[in-house]
Design an enzyme around this catalytic site. Structure first.
Site, short mmCIF file in Angstrom:
data_model
loop_
_atom_site.label_atom_id
_atom_site.label_comp_id
_atom_site.label_asym_id
_atom_site.label_seq_id
_atom_site.Cartn_x
_atom_site.Cartn_y
_atom_site.Cartn_z
N PHE A 1 0.82 -1.22 0.00
CA PHE A 1 0.00 0.00 0.00
C PHE A 1 0.85 1.26 0.00
O PHE A 1 0.57 2.21 -0.72
CB PHE A 1 -0.92 0.00 1.23
CG PHE A 1 -2.07 -0.92 1.07
CD1 PHE A 1 -3.13 -0.59 0.25
CD2 PHE A 1 -2.11 -2.13 1.75
CE1 PHE A 1 -4.21 -1.44 0.09
CE2 PHE A 1 -3.18 -2.98 1.60
CZ PHE A 1 -4.23 -2.64 0.77
N GLU B 1 -11.88 -12.10 11.92
CA GLU B 1 -12.53 -12.36 10.64
C GLU B 1 -12.33 -13.81 10.20
O GLU B 1 -13.22 -14.42 9.61
CB GLU B 1 -12.10 -11.36 9.56
CG GLU B 1 -10.66 -11.37 9.17
CD GLU B 1 -10.21 -10.12 8.40
OE1 GLU B 1 -10.98 -9.14 8.30
OE2 GLU B 1 -9.06 -10.12 7.91
C1 LIG Z 1 -4.66 -10.45 6.82
C2 LIG Z 1 -4.55 -8.95 6.91
C3 LIG Z 1 -5.70 -8.19 6.95
C4 LIG Z 1 -5.61 -6.79 7.04
N1 LIG Z 1 -6.77 -6.07 7.06
C5 LIG Z 1 -6.72 -4.73 7.06
C6 LIG Z 1 -7.90 -3.95 7.00
O1 LIG Z 1 -9.01 -4.48 6.93
N2 LIG Z 1 -7.76 -2.60 6.99
C7 LIG Z 1 -6.54 -1.97 7.03
O2 LIG Z 1 -6.46 -0.75 6.98
N3 LIG Z 1 -5.40 -2.70 7.11
C8 LIG Z 1 -5.45 -4.04 7.12
N4 LIG Z 1 -4.29 -4.78 7.19
C9 LIG Z 1 -3.00 -4.09 7.35
C10 LIG Z 1 -2.51 -3.54 6.03
O3 LIG Z 1 -2.59 -4.51 5.02
C11 LIG Z 1 -1.06 -3.07 6.21
O4 LIG Z 1 -1.05 -2.05 7.19
C12 LIG Z 1 -0.50 -2.51 4.91
O5 LIG Z 1 -0.42 -3.54 3.94
C13 LIG Z 1 0.89 -1.92 5.13
O6 LIG Z 1 1.38 -1.45 3.91
P1 LIG Z 1 2.95 -1.45 3.62
O7 LIG Z 1 3.11 -0.78 2.29
O8 LIG Z 1 3.68 -0.93 4.78
O9 LIG Z 1 3.34 -3.00 3.51
P2 LIG Z 1 2.78 -4.16 2.62
O10 LIG Z 1 1.46 -3.80 2.02
O11 LIG Z 1 2.85 -5.37 3.46
O12 LIG Z 1 3.83 -4.28 1.43
C14 LIG Z 1 5.15 -4.62 1.62
C15 LIG Z 1 5.74 -5.04 0.29
O13 LIG Z 1 7.16 -5.15 0.42
C16 LIG Z 1 7.60 -6.29 -0.25
N5 LIG Z 1 8.86 -6.71 0.38
C17 LIG Z 1 9.05 -7.03 1.68
N6 LIG Z 1 10.34 -7.32 1.90
C18 LIG Z 1 10.98 -7.17 0.72
C19 LIG Z 1 12.33 -7.33 0.32
N7 LIG Z 1 13.29 -7.68 1.17
N8 LIG Z 1 12.64 -7.13 -1.00
C20 LIG Z 1 11.69 -6.77 -1.87
N9 LIG Z 1 10.39 -6.60 -1.54
C21 LIG Z 1 10.05 -6.80 -0.24
C22 LIG Z 1 6.47 -7.29 -0.07
O14 LIG Z 1 6.51 -8.29 -1.06
C23 LIG Z 1 5.24 -6.39 -0.18
O15 LIG Z 1 4.77 -6.30 -1.51
C24 LIG Z 1 -4.34 -6.17 7.10
C25 LIG Z 1 -3.18 -6.95 7.07
C26 LIG Z 1 -3.28 -8.33 6.97
C27 LIG Z 1 -2.02 -9.16 6.91
#
Ligand SMILES: Cc1cc2nc3c(=O)[nH]c(=O)nc-3n(C[C@H](O)[C@H](O)[C@H](O)COP(=O)(O)OP(=O)(O)OC[C@H]3O[C@@H](n4cnc5c(N)ncnc54)[C@H](O)[C@@H]3O)c2cc1C
Length: 452
Positions: free
Chosen positions: A23, A179
């Site tokens: 995200f 959920e």
């Molecule tokens: C089951 C579940 C349900 C959820 N439900 C909700 C909800 O209903 N509402 C809500 O607001 N939030 C929800 N969340 C939380 C939300 O999804 C996270 O807060 C959000 O995805 C965080 O975004 P981010 O960009 O920090 O990380 P992420 O979306 O997790 O993205 C991280 C990315 O980094 C990549 N990555 C990681 N390490 C490496 C590496 N070493 N090299 C290359 N790429 C890498 C991964 O492949 C991934 O694509 C939920 C989470 C989960 C797991």
């Protein structure tokens, strides 16, 4: 194809490397796409996953392609964005390099949005016995175990062997645990109820274990209470103030008490990506403490956003690990970089999170929602959850498909993605004894992990 001149021009533009296309990273890339910069997005996966709907894949309501989309195709219309599928292994902050197994990638600005994984509180050996839910692969493994449990029970009962009762144990009463437990109850009571001849899926016992005094601890007490009631109405046994002390094949220990468990699912803890440790000291959850402009102290060109960042609001309260925080942070960093490129030495504004409220779904027509002082439960909360989640899915086609799929399963109680793929091994399943060592290779495999 780019011509020679435009390629040369691109080489003089500021280079922005974004690690992670979740995200946070994806929103940063999209918001920077029209700026005079060259962007490299690196992700270990080729797809962006809409994590809030992962539990639907885990419980056979949706297929993986309906909640995930190729990063390359999401960003394909932006000519200044390059997408690399690769694992980032570290950083050289002084030389401004991102390290991968193949090469070092230089940057002028770095945005790290590598997210988090589940944590087993030092018991990593529990992971194979109790999968968590973070990726499409996790969701498919949970779906496999859940559906396989019903199949093995049916097969064994049909063979006159008598199957053990089906007990599903979900560890962790946060939004994901709630959920999962609610939906498992829903599918065993409705979607699967008429499809088996020897077992009665409706008799499946679903237990939700929570270490703290109430489920959904980040919500207000009235909503936690309502969520617990809604879970009980769906037939889930909720046990709060209950700490899991051991997970074994087919069983979960709570101190001296042993719970038999056909399937154990883990939704109890979160640990930020290990990449955080390569950037600075981290907090207990592995998150990188960031300054109010989301940078690493001493490195105004390095931003950390989303679940990997330990960012505080203006009152000093830690921002939650939710999608809207990551999205807003991604857009904020993009805007800041755009402004800074246009007007160097511009004073940076602090990041402010706009909290629009939280919604947690529990199951069919069951949810809780908190919009400031307005708290709602049940069908209306569930409708708002449905609306928000479909609206934010990436891509119109996905939105339409998911909506149709949902409407169909709401009316028919069907779950269209009930496929078991991969292994037929279920840790802890007690199958009938094989008649000879070579008789039933599959059953032997099952026996290998059987409870003694
Ligand atoms: C089951 C579940 C349900 C959820 N439900 C909700 C909800 O209903 N509402 C809500 O607001 N939030 C929800 N969340 C939380 C939300 O999804 C996270 O807060 C959000 O995805 C965080 O975004 P981010 O960009 O920090 O990380 P992420 O979306 O997790 O993205 C991280 C990315 O980094 C990549 N990555 C990681 N390490 C490496 C590496 N070493 N090299 C290359 N790429 C890498 C991964 O492949 C991934 O694509 C939920 C989470 C989960 C797991």
């Amino acid at each position: 194809m780019w011509g020679h001149d435009s390629k040369m021009m691109a080489e003089t533009l500021p280079r922005i490397v974004i690690v992670g296309a979740g995200f946070g990273g994806l929103n940063a890339a999209q918001a920077l796409a029209k700026a005079p910069v060259q962007i490299t997005v690196i992700d270990r996966k080729n797809h962006h996953t809409f994590q809030p709907l992962l539990y639907q894949v885990a419980t056979a309501g949706l297929s993986p392609g309906e909640i995930a989309a190729p990063i390359r195709s999401i960003l394909s219309s932006h000519r200044n964005v390059e997408v690399l599928m690769n694992e980032v292994t570290g950083f050289d902050l002084n030389r401004r390099l991102v390290k991968t197994s193949e090469n070092d990638i230089p940057y002028d600005y770095l945005i790290v949005a590598a997210g988090a994984r589940h944590s087993y509180f030092g018991h990593e050996e529990w992971e194979t016995l109790a999968p968590g839910l973070k990726t499409i692969e996790d969701a498919l493994e949970i779906r496999r175990r859940v559906l396989l449990a019903f199949e093995l029970a049916e097969r064994q009962t049909a063979a006159g062997e008598g199957a053990p009762p089906l007990n599903f144990v979900v560890v962790g009463g946060g939004p994901t645990g709630v959920e999962l437990a609610g939906t498992l109850a829903e599918i065993s009571r409705y979607a699967l109820a008429h499809d088996f001849r020897s077992i009665d899926p409706a008799r499946t016992h679903i237990v939700l274990l929570e270490g703290g005094p109430r489920v959904l601890p980040t919500y207000t007490e009235d909503l936690s209470h309502s969520a617990e009631e809604q879970l009980k109405n769906l037939g889930v046994e909720v046990r709060t103030s209950t700490m899991v002390t051991k997970v074994e094949p087919g069983a979960v220990d709570i101190g001296e008490t042993r719970l038999m468990a056909t399937v154990v699912l883990w939704a109890a803890g979160v640990a930020a990506s290990p990449l955080g440790r390569q950037l600075s000291n981290v907090d207990r959850a592995g998150r990188v403490p960031v300054l109010p402009d989301l940078t690493v102290p001493g490195h105004p060109e390095v931003f950390v956003i989303g679940d990997l960042a330990a960012a505080k609001d203006e009152h000093g309260k830690m921002l939650p690990g939710v999608a809207p925080v990551a999205i807003q942070q991604g857009r904020y960093v993009a805007k800041l970089i755009r402004e800074e490129i246009k007007t160097p030495n511009l004073e940076r504004r602090d990041f402010h999170y706009w909290d629009k409220g939280s919604i947690a779904t529990i199951g069919r027509a069951a949810a809780v929602a908190e919009f400031g002082k307005v708290h709602i439960s049940g069908f209306v909360a569930w409708l708002s959850w449905l609306f928000v989640h479909i609206l934010f899915l990436i891509g119109f086609q996905n939105r339409l498909l998911v909506f149709i799929q949902w409407a169909w399963s709401y009316v028919t109680y069907e779950r269209g993605a009930r496929l078991i793929t991969g292994s037929t091994y279920l840790p802890g399943w007690i199958g009938p004894a094989p008649k000879s060592p070579t008789d039933h290779p599959v059953q032997q495999e099952i026996h290998a992990g059987a409870l003694k």
